[in-house]
Structures are given as C-alpha cells and as structure tokens.
Write an enzyme that holds these catalytic residues in place. Structure first.
Site, short mmCIF file in Angstrom:
data_model
loop_
_atom_site.label_atom_id
_atom_site.label_comp_id
_atom_site.label_asym_id
_atom_site.label_seq_id
_atom_site.Cartn_x
_atom_site.Cartn_y
_atom_site.Cartn_z
N HIS A 112 0.83 -1.20 0.00
CA HIS A 112 0.00 0.00 0.00
C HIS A 112 0.87 1.27 0.00
O HIS A 112 0.66 2.19 -0.77
CB HIS A 112 -0.91 -0.05 1.23
N GLU A 168 2.45 1.59 -3.32
CA GLU A 168 1.49 2.12 -4.30
C GLU A 168 1.44 3.65 -4.22
O GLU A 168 1.44 4.35 -5.24
CB GLU A 168 0.11 1.52 -4.01
N HIS A 169 1.42 4.18 -2.99
CA HIS A 169 1.41 5.64 -2.84
C HIS A 169 2.72 6.27 -3.31
O HIS A 169 2.72 7.29 -3.97
CB HIS A 169 1.21 6.01 -1.36
N GLU A 171 -4.64 7.09 6.87
CA GLU A 171 -5.67 6.48 6.03
C GLU A 171 -6.16 5.19 6.68
O GLU A 171 -7.37 4.95 6.78
CB GLU A 171 -5.11 6.18 4.63
ZN LIG Z 1 -4.12 4.56 0.09
#
Ligand SMILES: [Zn+2]
Length: 1026
Positions: A106, A109-110, A207
């Site tokens: 994750h 991905e960012h 998040e």
């Molecule tokens: Zn995210």
C-alpha cells in the site's frame, strides 16, 4: 487508496458477477482524436514488438474481441479487449503478496506515484488529475495485487497517462522524503519547535486509522485474516497502524525490485484505440531492458482446509449514533468455497449465494431475517471472489448475546432444509433472469468493471479469456439443471453442508476499545522514541524540516504532458428526444440505443404532503415495494418483479432550481427497466403498486422499519466528508436543509425518535396514506428511454398503462400546481452558525459552506473553476501533504453552496482555519497563478461535465433537473471564457468578509479536549451528542 475488496463502490462479487452487472454503452466518439482500432491485424502465433499472440477470441455477448499476448523475453501478460466503446481503459497490475501487516504494498502504491525518472515532479499523479480529461484515474492495493488503472475518451490523453503510469511503476524515485510523507515518520508535534513531543504522522498511517474507524471494515478484515490464515491473506495488506511504523525505507525499495518486475506484471487495455502503439512503447521503453525473473515468489498457494470448524471473537467500537450497545453484536458464519481460477465452479458458487440470500424468497432471508430478532444481514453478507479461495459469508448485525447460538442453529437448519427440499423453480428463474438482463443493461464504465472483475482471477491464472464467456457458463448451468433434478441439492450438500472449513466470527462492542488503542499507540511512540539521543532528535527535526521545504516548493509541472483547449469539445451532446402528453401526463421520450431494454422513470410531486409526511418519505421509499399488493402477498409480488424486471426503485427527489437559491422541486423518483418482451408485465406491476390501499401485515412492516433504521448509520465513517458537507450546507441553503432532513444526519435522529414514539400500526397507516396522496396520474411526469425500432409498440402499451392509472378526484391544490418551493434556513444574525456532531471515531471530517449563486448566474462557472484551483493549489497541499489528512478540497454544489471539506482528518478546528484562510491565500497568490493553472482548473470541471452517460440515463439531466442542452451550452461557453480577473472578483465577493454571515461550519468527529470552540470569534457552536 486501499480496500480489502479494492474499490468500495464495487460489491464483493465473483468476476463473472461483475461482468454481468457492469455493461457499458457504445459511446459515440466526441473528439475524433483516436486513430481507430487495429484489432483485425492480430493473428495467433504472430509476434508484435516482442509480444506473441496466444489467443484471439470473439465474445459475442459483449461485442468484444479479446487478444491475449505474452511478452517473450519477460513473460509479462497482456490482455486487450477491443470493443467499439470510446471510454478506453489502461491498467498495469502486479501480484503483491506481503507477509507482514506493515502496509508494504500500500505504501509502495502511494510512493511510486510521487515522481519518476521521466517525470521527476512531486506528485505527478495528482498534477495529472488537472491536465487530463480522464474519466477515471486511481491506484489501488488489494489483498494480493496492486493495480494502476485509468480511463479516458481522448486518445492523446490516453497516451499521456500511459507514459506517466508506466514510468511511475517501473522507474519511480522512491525517495526517502516521499516514503516519510506517504508512509510514516516521527515528527515533532510542532515541526518548527525541536523541544516539542514527538508523534507519528503519515498519509497511509492516517488512512488506515480511518479505514478501521468503520466497524464493518474491522469485521471484514479480521474475517479474511482468520479464515485464510496461512499465507498473504493472514496479514493486512493495507497496513495495521500499529505495524506500519516497523516498515523501513529499505524494505520498500526491495519490495519494489521483487514485485514491480515485468515477469510479475499483467497489463490490460480496453476500448477502440489501437493496440500496436502501446505494445511498441511498452517493449521499447521498458520490457526490452529486463530479463525474465521467476514470479513464483509471489504465488499464493491454496489454503489448507480445516478438519474442524472454528469460532473466534473480536471487539469493536461502540456506535454512539446507533441503538443500545446490548444490541450491537454481530455474528457471522463464513465458508471457504471454490478456487477462483476454476471459472465455472466459482460462477456456480456465486449463483448459489444469490439463491440462498437475496430477496424474500431466499432461504436465508426466510429463516434468519423474517423472525426479526436482529438488525438484518451485515454488509459483508454474500460472496467474496477476491481471494484465491472464495468465501461465502452469512452474518447478522444487531444481535443480542443470548441469540448467538440461535444464529448458528438457524444457519444449519436452513442448509439442511435446502439439501432436503431444493429451491423453488420460480426462484431459480428469477436469478437467471437477473443475469440475462444485466448482460444487456449497459453502463458507462464497462471496461473498468471488466478489469475489476477479471483481476482477482487473472492474478492467479493465465487462462483468463474464458472468464468472459458468460453465456457458456449460463448454458452449462442450464444443461446441468435439466439433466439432473438434484444438481443444486448435491452441490449444496458438498460445498455448504459437508464443508469443515467454517468460521463463526462474533464481534462485540467494547467501551474501552478506543482507550486501549490510544494506550498501545502511546506505547508504540514510546518504543520508537525511547533510545533517541539529542543527536537523533536533531536528525528527525532536520529531516522533517527538509520535507516541509519540499512540500512548499513550487513544483516544475511544465515537464508533464497536458491536453490543450482544442481537446475539449465545444458542444454538448444532444439526445434524440420528443415531448408528448399522454392523458395529461407529460412524457419525455429519449430515443437511444437501449439494447432491447425499456427504461421507465417518473417523478411524483410531493407538494401536497404535510411537513411531517415529507419527513417520512425516505421510509416510504424503502418499504412501499416490499409489502406486497392487494392482489399478491410480498413473496409472490417480489417473485413477479424479479422474473419480469430488474426491480422497482423509489428515491427521494429534490431538484435544486437552476435560477433561484433555496428553491427546489420536491418529489419522489420511481424507476424500473425490463426486456422489451416484458413491458406489459412491468406496467401491470406498477399498476399494482399504484393501487395499494390496505395492507394489514403490521408485523412485516415493523420488521422492515427496524431493518431500515439498523442500516442508517452504516458508512458514515467511510463517507464522512459527504455527511459533513451536507450538514454544513444545510446551515446556509434552504434546499440543502431539505436534503439534510431527508438523507443527512438529521434524518437519522428523526427516525430514531419516530420508532420510539409511534406504534407501528399507526405508522403503517400513515405510510399507506402517503401512497394514496402520491399515486395519482396528475402528479406525475415520465421519461422513457427506448430504442426507436420498437417505439410504436412500446408507446401503445404505455398509453394503456397511463390511461388505467388512478387519478385523484379532487382538483390539484395551488401548491401542487407550482412544482417548486422555497425553503428557509435559520441562522444567527451576528455570528457564523457551527455544529459539532460527536461521533465515536478517531478521525474528523470538517466542512465549511458558503452560499453563493444558482447555476445560471454568470458567477457560477467562475466559482466552479475557483473551487478546482483552490483544491489543487492550496487545500490539497495544506490538508493532505502537510497535515496528513487523507484528503481535502473544495467544490461548488448544484445548490449554489461553495463547500470546503477534509477527509479522515487528524485535526479539526485547525482545518477550519485553513478553510478560512483561503481568501487571504488567494489575495496573496492569484498574481502568480498562470494561464496553464486556470486551464487545468477548467479541465477539472470538464472532467465531471463530460463524463460518459449510458443509454439508460441519456436525456435524464433535463428530465430530472430541467437542465436543457441550451442552458448547458451556455454554462460551457462561460466556463471556457473564465479569466483571472473573474476569479479575483468572485473570490472577493463570496469568500471574503462581505459574505461571512452566509457561512456555516460542521465538524463530525470525536469529543476532543483540544477542540475548544469558546475561543473562536464570531462563531456560534452547537454540540450534538447522540
Ligand atoms: Zn491509500
């Protein structure tokens, strides 16, 4: 973005199901920039730019030609789906299978989206949002894959975004500062003061805290971790906030090398753009420079099956907006079913899940919902085809402790009963009919839906093309059913009754849930800072200073590709339509390519209802098609509806006036669609609804009301910014106030009061009375979306339908003659009206609403543009990048409210100050804003205006909102013409001091000792604590 099931608006379904559900129109190209497809050139066995064609297949049910290729050197896979659809899609997918909960895939991905070799710009992804006409742009991390998809109707846009995406994933910068910003970092509470306490910050860190503020997300995550414990599904791919701070920058770089390799890559494209240029670019720029590497390190083995069922208990937050904590428990029963690489088996499991669960004729509905001892099915109930081993879940929410065993017992009895007696043939027919209809019903994002549907399977197998041949699957099922009357019973016995891989999961609220979390968070910070020397602290301080500097430096965006003004079409699309009046009913006929479906929509004016009756409209809409009719009981009626149509829907309709603030058209919107051959049955079904008079099944009604109330608070934490914006707007706009009463936080409070004070018999009478007032031909106007070929037959039957509808004897009152009403707001005259809605979650959602002008006012396009500009230049960097909220921005709503918002925000009042500073920021920075910046803001607005519209909805903007092509055309021209002076003018006029009393503010979030509202000048705060 992260989701256990990828994007939240996609329901957990099997690949096939999603293919069935999501079909798209074939849109007419708007800007002719595409070069046209080259699909017919590809032959099996031939090579094109290093790719060998392995399969070419026509999928007739979807009018698709599928081309499957393998890159010879690296073994990368490529699936191209040609379809004459202008909304083209491109995506790069990787199989990412972490073995810890540090959020590796994750955060990667960012971070890859923070700049790359060709585009060394801070945050090119967010910058491109404003330089493109993309209809979709995102990146998502699932449990075992990461995907980077976008869609657009413009060919140069397609090529631009493709370049950005490919460079981002294969040659990202992955700098340490980006890792700190996106992942996590230690930072001083005041980053400019070295003597303040050290805390943990980061976008993904916050998040994930936000994700787990929704109890349903805790349940879904734990369920997957517990039922698939042995490999990657046993961890949280998005990251556990308690584990994220164990991740290092080096782990991240290594994970990138191992996983973002062409040999572990699957590329997807869809639509009518040519394929060859993509293959050439990908091969020459990237793949040719790699050698093959074994992707087996990312393979997911099948879960070893259990010999005995298991039972687990977990805890969650108390939902303070919901009923008493005694009834906030959840019990769910999950089974491990098929291997998702087995396409037919998985399709079958999906089919059986629908049969077992959906609607009042489904066995689980009858046995578990109708005794009415719970709050209904949990949102996680259904089929989950995302993991390699698929899962069925049947769960009940709102269960008392003493009923836990009963749930399990009912589950077993139901399965035994089905094994014994099978399913009702009409019920099977309903589910098959649903599949047939959804193959024909077209949506605007078909290519994306296909991608989301195929990815979980494609992630584990190369045999993906056959997953598209849905008609084959349905035919096979029909043949099996015909050949063996016991077919489904045998399957249910094998997969559901004799299955030992079963998990019973109980979730109960714990009043100490948050204090425990807070305590472990403090311990974590302590652990991270314990050994720090003064020198270490100085390094932390300096790095964060450096990050701050990077965040405030203007980015050189000139190297990013962009569209130009000519890429935007100057004209609005005109729909082929006629207006007719049938027995006094105004009817708009939209002639579209409906693919053999008749779409019916009607607005029923609600002006004749009393204010109290208006408040009950949402409940009316929820129950009125579930009670049965004078002719049929609710089971028979549901069976008829699902065998002949796609269902009946009832929704509140509040259309803001395009000309006057506070003014709106109140009503309900009813709609349905069916195959052309079933149109008479559809009219008959509506007749039955219109003639509902005396239903006496109070018990059924009571159950429906309780189910409705139990689901009201679901999703508030996931969509908190929407609720906050709605609540803030209602403080300044009369029409927004009405929407808030019918669908916002106020509606929840109203319903809670209603069920405590009313008796159900009286309530049912009131609901039926609303029907008697509304179901009146005189109060109705209609839109039909149909194909021109069969128009005359359909219209003939429609006329009969209208002629036989009931009509109230008395004349219309003056109120119902004029369809628009003007609402009022209460506001203090010397202060800004503010509300704090207390909610038991660890993050906040803030909003500020400023009343401006209606849609047709010349300032409206300027304000739309200003909202985009402020979002990208000021609010996003300030709220997300610097302060770690997941999102923040501004938008202009159709009711004329200029709305600021923050999403999953660790702060509250400080964010309101950021909103308040907008005018000052604009005064100081407007001079430095360039032509390109203004053009980008316009593009952002056009993205929404030009989104593709499916045949079922063509012409509906005009029908629902009276937004005619002429009005749209003028808005479009005015928007094109917006200049800097205009922006300055509207900024001063609406966001400055002059307009301050037309402002409202709302915070949804926890009780916070630091949230001292008494020191805020000129603000009048109300705290609403349920
Ligand atoms: Zn995210």
């Amino acid at each position: 973005m992260w989701s256990r099931r990828i994007v939240s608006y996609i329901k957990p379904n099997s690949p096939v199901q999603k293919i069935l559900r999501g079909l798209s129109q074939v849109t007419k190209p708007k800007t002719v920039t595409s070069k046209g497809s080259d699909v017919h050139n590809f032959k099996i066995g031939e090579n094109y730019h290093g790719f060998q064609v392995k399969d070419v297949k026509d999928i007739t049910e979807f009018r698709i030609t599928a081309i499957y290729l393998i890159h010879e050197k690296t073994k990368a896979q490529y699936l191209h789906l040609y379809r004459n659809d202008n909304n083209n899609v491109f995506s790069v997918n990787f199989r990412t299978t972490p073995m810890t909960s540090t959020g590796l895939p994750h955060i990667l991905e960012h971070t890859v989206l923070c700049g790359s070799e060709l585009f060394p710009v801070r945050d090119p992804f967010f910058k491109m949002l404003n330089r493109s006409l993309a209809t979709f742009m995102n990146a998502m991390t699932g449990s075992d894959y990461t995907m980077y998809p976008f869609s657009t109707q413009n060919y140069s846009d397609y090529r631009n975004l493709q370049k950005i995406y490919l460079d981002a994933v294969f040659r990202p910068n992955l700098s340490e500062l980006d890792f700190m910003q996106e992942g996590w970092r230690l930072e001083h509470t005041d980053p400019n003061e070295i003597n303040t306490d050290i805390i943990i910050k980061g976008i993904v860190y916050n998040e994930m805290k936000g994700v787990f503020s929704e109890n349903e997300n805790i349940l879904g995550q734990k369920l997957q971790n517990l039922i698939l414990p042995d490999h990657t599904y046993g961890v949280i791919s998005g990251g556990d906030p308690m584990e994220i701070p164990n991740l290092t920058w080096n782990d991240l770089k290594k994970f990138h090398v191992d996983h973002y390799h062409p040999s572990n890559c699957r590329i997807y494209s869809y639509g009518n753009f040519p394929l060859l240029p993509s293959l050439e670019y990908i091969n020459n720029e990237y793949f040719i420079k790699y050698a093959h590497s074994l992707p087996s390190n990312t393979e997911v083995p099948k879960q070893k099956r259990w010999a005995e069922p298991k039972k687990e208990e977990i805890s969650c937050r108390i939902d303070n907006l919901s009923e008493n904590p005694e009834k906030q428990n959840t019990v769910s029963i999950s089974l491990l079913l098929s291997d998702n690489t087995n396409i037919y088996e998985t399709f079958l499991m999906q089919f059986l899940t629908e049969l077992l669960i959906k609607g009042p004729n489904a066995p689980f509905y009858k046995s578990m919902i109708e005794p009415n001892f719970s709050g209904g099915f949990t949102p996680s109930t259904g089929f989950d085809g995302q993991p390699r081993d698929t899962i069925l879940t049947v769960g009940l929410q709102g269960v008392k402790k003493e009923d836990f065993d009963k749930v399990v017992q009912l589950y077993e009895e139901t399965i035994n009963n089905v094994v014994e007696n099978g399913f009702d043939p009409q019920h099977i027919e309903s589910v098959l009919h649903r599949y047939e209809l959804s193959i024909k019903h077209e949506t605007s994002n078909f290519g994306l839906n296909l991608l989301f549907g195929l990815t979980p399977t494609w992630n584990h197998t190369e045999k993906i093309v056959s997953a598209l041949e849905v008609n084959n699957l349905i035919d096979k099922l029909k043949t099996e059913l015909k050949n063996n009357p016991n077919y489904l019973r045998d399957i249910i016995k094998q997969y559901f009754k004799d299955n030992k891989h079963r998990l019973i999961l109980i979730m109960s609220p714990d009043k100490n849930f948050d204090s425990k979390l807070e305590k472990s968070e403090k311990q974590l910070i302590k652990k991270k800072t314990k050994g720090l020397t003064e020198k270490d602290k100085k390094i932390i301080f300096e790095k964060c200073q450096e990050l701050q500097k990077q965040q405030t430096q203007p980015a050189n965006t000139n190297i990013l590709p962009t569209l130009v003004i000519d890429d935007i079409s100057a004209d609005v699309e005109k729909v082929d339509k006629v207006q007719v009046t049938v027995n006094n009913v105004q009817t708009q006929i939209n002639r579209v390519n409906s693919n053999g479906i008749v779409y019916f929509k009607a607005i029923l004016n609600t002006n004749d209802l009393s204010p109290e009756e208006q408040m009950q409209l949402p409940l009316f809409c929820y129950v009125i098609n579930k009670l049965g009719t004078t002719r049929l009981n609710y089971r028979e009626f549901d069976s008829l509806v699902t065998r002949k149509t796609a269902g009946l829907s009832f929704n509140n309709h509040i259309a803001e006036s395009l000309f006057h603030l506070h003014t709106y058209e109140p009503g309900i919107c009813i709609s349905s669609y069916c195959l052309e051959k079933n149109v008479e049955s559809m009219w008959d079904i509506w007749h039955q609804i219109f003639k509902i008079s005396d239903i006496i099944d109070v018990q059924r009604f009571q159950m429906l009301v309780q189910l409705y109330v139990a689901n009201l608070t679901h999703g508030i934490a996931d969509a908190g910014h929407v609720y906050a914006m709605q609540a803030a707007s209602s403080l300044v706009s009369g029409s927004a106030y009405q929407v808030e009463l019918l669908s916002g936080l106020q509606h929840i409070s109203y319903m809670k009061r209603l069920i405590h004070t009313s008796n159900y018999k009286a309530m049912l009478e009131e609901i039926l009375n609303i029907g008697k007032i509304l179901f009146d031909r005189k109060k109705m106007r209609v839109a039909l979306n149909i194909s021109p070929e069969n128009q005359s037959d359909i219209l003939h039957s429609y006329e009969n339908f209208i002629n036989n509808l009931p009509e109230a004897e008395k004349q219309l009152t003056p109120e119902s003659e004029s369809t628009y009403v003007t609402g009022k707001v209460w506001a203090p005259t010397d202060a800004i009206h503010c509300q704090h809605h207390v909610m038991n979650i660890p993050v906040s959602y803030c909003s500020k609403a400023v009343l401006s002008v209606p849609y047709t006012h010349p300032d409206f396009p300027k304000l739309s543009c200003l909202a985009r500009l402020l979002s990208s230049k000021y609010l996003h960097p300030e709220i997300r990048e610097k302060h770690g909220a997941y999102g923040g921005g501004a938008r202009l709503r159709p009711d004329g409210v200029f709305s600021f918002y923050s999403y999953r925000d660790p702060r509250n009042l400080d964010t309101l100050n950021v909103f308040d500073n907008s005018h000052k920021w604009l005064q100081e920075h407007l001079d430095t804003i360039t032509e390109q910046d203004i053009f980008e803001a316009k593009l952002g607005v056009f993205q929404a205006v030009d989104a593709p519209i499916p045949p079922s909805l063509k012409g509906c903007e005009e029908f629902l909102k009276r937004l005619t092509p002429d009005i749209k055309q003028r808005y479009r021209a005015d928007l094109m013409a917006v200049e800097k002076d205009g922006l300055r003018l509207v900024a001063d006029k609406y966001l400055g001091e002059k307009n301050v009393l037309n402002t409202g503010k709302v915070v949804i979030g926890p009780k916070d000792a630091k949230m001292d509202v008494t020191k805020r000048d000129d603000e009048l705060w109300t705290v609403l604590d349920a």
